[in-house]
Design a protein around this motif. Structure first.
Motif, PDB file in Angstrom:
ATOM      1  N   LYS A 235       0.781  -1.269   0.041  1.00 48.82           N
ATOM      2  CA  LYS A 235      -0.031  -0.204   0.005  1.00 48.82           C
ATOM      3  C   LYS A 235       0.859   1.401  -0.052  1.00 48.82           C
ATOM      4  CE  LYS A 235      -3.440   2.560   2.799  1.00 48.82           C
ATOM      5  NZ  LYS A 235      -4.055   2.581   3.898  1.00 48.82           N
ATOM      6  N   LYS A 250      -6.368  -0.276  -4.814  1.00 47.66           N
ATOM      7  CA  LYS A 250      -7.650  -0.363  -4.098  1.00 47.66           C
ATOM      8  C   LYS A 250      -8.349  -1.500  -4.894  1.00 47.66           C
ATOM      9  CE  LYS A 250      -7.831   4.755  -3.187  1.00 47.66           C
ATOM     10  NZ  LYS A 250      -8.489   6.059  -3.583  1.00 47.66           N
ATOM     11  N   THR A 253      -7.009  -5.033  -3.547  1.00 49.68           N
ATOM     12  CA  THR A 253      -6.932  -5.187  -2.112  1.00 49.68           C
ATOM     13  C   THR A 253      -7.544  -6.467  -1.556  1.00 49.68           C
ATOM     14  OG1 THR A 253      -6.509  -2.922  -1.790  1.00 49.68           O
ATOM     15  CG2 THR A 253      -7.222  -4.143   0.080  1.00 49.68           C
ATOM     16  N   TYR A 254      -9.041  -6.409  -1.927  1.00 46.42           N
ATOM     17  CA  TYR A 254      -9.732  -7.551  -1.278  1.00 46.42           C
ATOM     18  C   TYR A 254      -9.036  -8.997  -2.177  1.00 46.42           C
ATOM     19  CZ  TYR A 254     -13.748 -10.741  -0.223  1.00 46.42           C
ATOM     20  OH  TYR A 254     -14.555 -11.518   0.201  1.00 46.42           O
ATOM     21  N   ARG A 282      -9.078  -4.420   7.976  1.00 47.44           N
ATOM     22  CA  ARG A 282      -9.880  -2.886   7.824  1.00 47.44           C
ATOM     23  C   ARG A 282      -9.500  -1.850   9.176  1.00 47.44           C
ATOM     24  NH1 ARG A 282     -14.530  -5.101   7.647  1.00 47.44           N
ATOM     25  NH2 ARG A 282     -14.914  -4.956   5.391  1.00 47.44           N
ATOM     26  N   LYS A 283      -9.193  -2.481  10.233  1.00 51.10           N
ATOM     27  CA  LYS A 283      -8.587  -1.607  11.300  1.00 51.10           C
ATOM     28  C   LYS A 283      -7.308  -1.057  11.081  1.00 51.10           C
ATOM     29  CE  LYS A 283     -11.384  -3.952  15.278  1.00 51.10           C
ATOM     30  NZ  LYS A 283     -10.962  -4.701  16.372  1.00 51.10           N
ATOM     31  N   GLY A 285      -6.472  -0.075   7.964  1.00 49.15           N
ATOM     32  CA  GLY A 285      -6.167   0.534   6.724  1.00 49.15           C
ATOM     33  C   GLY A 285      -6.147  -0.288   5.522  1.00 49.15           C
ATOM     34  N   LEU A 287      -8.339  -2.262   4.186  1.00 45.32           N
ATOM     35  CA  LEU A 287      -9.576  -2.786   3.532  1.00 45.32           C
ATOM     36  C   LEU A 287     -10.645  -1.780   3.593  1.00 45.32           C
ATOM     37  CD1 LEU A 287     -11.015  -4.807   1.696  1.00 45.32           C
ATOM     38  CD2 LEU A 287     -11.749  -5.915   3.644  1.00 45.32           C
ATOM     39  N   SER A 288     -11.255  -1.114   2.403  1.00 47.33           N
ATOM     40  CA  SER A 288     -12.193  -0.170   2.986  1.00 47.33           C
ATOM     41  C   SER A 288     -13.524  -0.878   2.483  1.00 47.33           C
ATOM     42  CB  SER A 288     -12.080   1.194   1.938  1.00 47.33           C
ATOM     43  OG  SER A 288     -12.225   0.774   0.675  1.00 47.33           O
ATOM     44  N   ASN A 289     -14.567  -0.392   2.907  1.00 42.59           N
ATOM     45  CA  ASN A 289     -15.968  -0.945   2.411  1.00 42.59           C
ATOM     46  C   ASN A 289     -16.237  -0.964   0.812  1.00 42.59           C
ATOM     47  OD1 ASN A 289     -16.740  -1.332   5.060  1.00 42.59           O
ATOM     48  ND2 ASN A 289     -17.807   0.539   5.152  1.00 42.59           N
ATOM     49  N   SER A 291     -13.608  -1.189  -1.464  1.00 37.25           N
ATOM     50  CA  SER A 291     -12.628  -1.952  -1.870  1.00 37.25           C
ATOM     51  C   SER A 291     -13.237  -3.426  -1.767  1.00 37.25           C
ATOM     52  CB  SER A 291     -11.369  -2.064  -1.184  1.00 37.25           C
ATOM     53  OG  SER A 291     -10.727  -0.816  -1.346  1.00 37.25           O
ATOM     54  N   GLN A 292     -13.893  -3.761  -0.952  1.00 38.24           N
ATOM     55  CA  GLN A 292     -14.427  -5.027  -0.661  1.00 38.24           C
ATOM     56  C   GLN A 292     -15.846  -5.248  -1.464  1.00 38.24           C
ATOM     57  OE1 GLN A 292     -15.232  -6.213   3.676  1.00 38.24           O
ATOM     58  NE2 GLN A 292     -16.497  -8.071   2.992  1.00 38.24           N
TER      59      GLN A 292
END
Length: 318
Positions: A235, A250, A253-254, A282-283, A285, A287-289, A291-292
């Motif tokens: 990242k 981005k 990532t998932y 996610r905590k 940094g 994975l964002s919603n 990106s998932q």
């Protein structure tokens, strides 16, 4: 300056696999170019390995005896300290090397300015015999592109990777605690800093699978935290690059996290669920919603097409 085989130093990491070691040494002795210095870095060697050293001394293979077991990371650090020629190759004792490997590496160092790291794709050359057109090379102009190549699934192997020795000596020391058995990637990325990397697309290295390999025992890691450290490094590097690399990070990532869970972090499967693993990512940094969701929707060939549109490394024939 034009590099020749006399500018190359090959270190073999050897501990207890004498039969494999003989074959690895033969591969380098039978290269299409000659003059490289071959050094057996024997760490806590068995008597059988020492016998190999005696047998091959007449063929020009030198012995450096280390009384303690160094493992691959300790051997890497030792090479950083003692490497003396312009180009350093760190060879594992259980790999087979194509006869044209060193010749092709030298072409890369002679044709690509500011090249710090050169290595091979992984595979089996028996499936695709080598010919003069097989010197296609991916040229990665900085650590951000090198990171993207790996993060997006490009083929590579740490085995018998080569380094411009000046860059090798500046690379950060191996940090096994932070990255565990995936530390090879951060090390190569670190050696690339302020220079370029090249990946030979033909599989010059035959990575052999056999019993006793630590890479076949996932009880020793990597842990989820170590995988997160690795993805965090990707990242950092990819987001320091061009906008297309930031978008590629981005989008992928998932998928990367799924690969980490499915293929690497098997030691964690009895300790947490996949959902808990993703929550930790996610905590941190990673994975964002968005990106998932995009990772769940954009899959397969569509994902690959979009990633190729965002980043396709420059290719050249040496």
């Amino acid at each position: 300056m034009s590099y020749t085989a006399k500018d190359v130093e090959v270190f073999f990491f050897a501990h207890d696999r004498a039969a494999f070691l003989r074959q690895a040494l033969d591969c380098y002795l039978n290269q299409t170019v000659h003059g490289a210095r071959l050094v057996l870095l024997a760490n806590a060697p068995t008597e059988e390995v020492l016998q190999v050293a005696r047998d091959y001394s007449s063929k020009g293979v030198e012995l450096i005896y280390e009384p303690k077991s160094l493992n691959v990371y300790g051997c890497t650090e030792r090479c950083q300290n003692i490497a003396s020629r312009a180009i350093t190759v760190m060879a594992h004792d259980d790999d087979l090397i194509h006869p044209a490997y060193l010749e092709t590496l030298l072409k890369a160092y002679n044709q690509i300015p500011e090249l710090n790291v050169a290595l091979s794709a992984m595979g089996d050359w028996d499936d695709q015999p080598f010919n003069a057109c097989d010197t296609t090379t991916a040229v990665l102009h900085n650590a951000s592109e090198f990171s993207a190549y790996i993060f997006l699934g490009g083929s590579f192997t740490f085995s018998s990777a080569s380094y411009r020795t000046e860059a090798l000596k500046k690379a950060f020391r191996p940090d096994f605690k932070q990255y565990g058995k995936v530390q090879d990637v951060p090390f190569m990325l670190g050696a690339c800093t302020d220079g370029k990397a090249a990946i030979l697309q033909f599989p010059f290295i035959k990575y052999r699978l056999h019993s006793g390999q630590d890479c076949q025992t996932f009880s020793t890691g990597p842990t989820a935290e170590q995988w997160f450290h690795l993805d965090g490094l990707h990242k950092k590097l990819m987001n320091a690059g061009e906008k297309n690399l930031q978008l590629a990070w981005k989008l992928n990532t998932y998928h990367r996290l799924r690969i980490g869970w499915r293929n690497w972090c098997l030691c964690e499967h009895g300790k947490m669920t996949f959902s808990q693993y993703l929550a930790q990512a996610r905590k941190q940094g990673l994975l964002s919603n968005l990106s998932q969701v995009s990772g769940l929707i954009v899959r397969g060939s569509l994902r690959k097409r979009l990633l190729n549109a965002l980043f396709t490394p420059q290719k050249m024939i040496l």
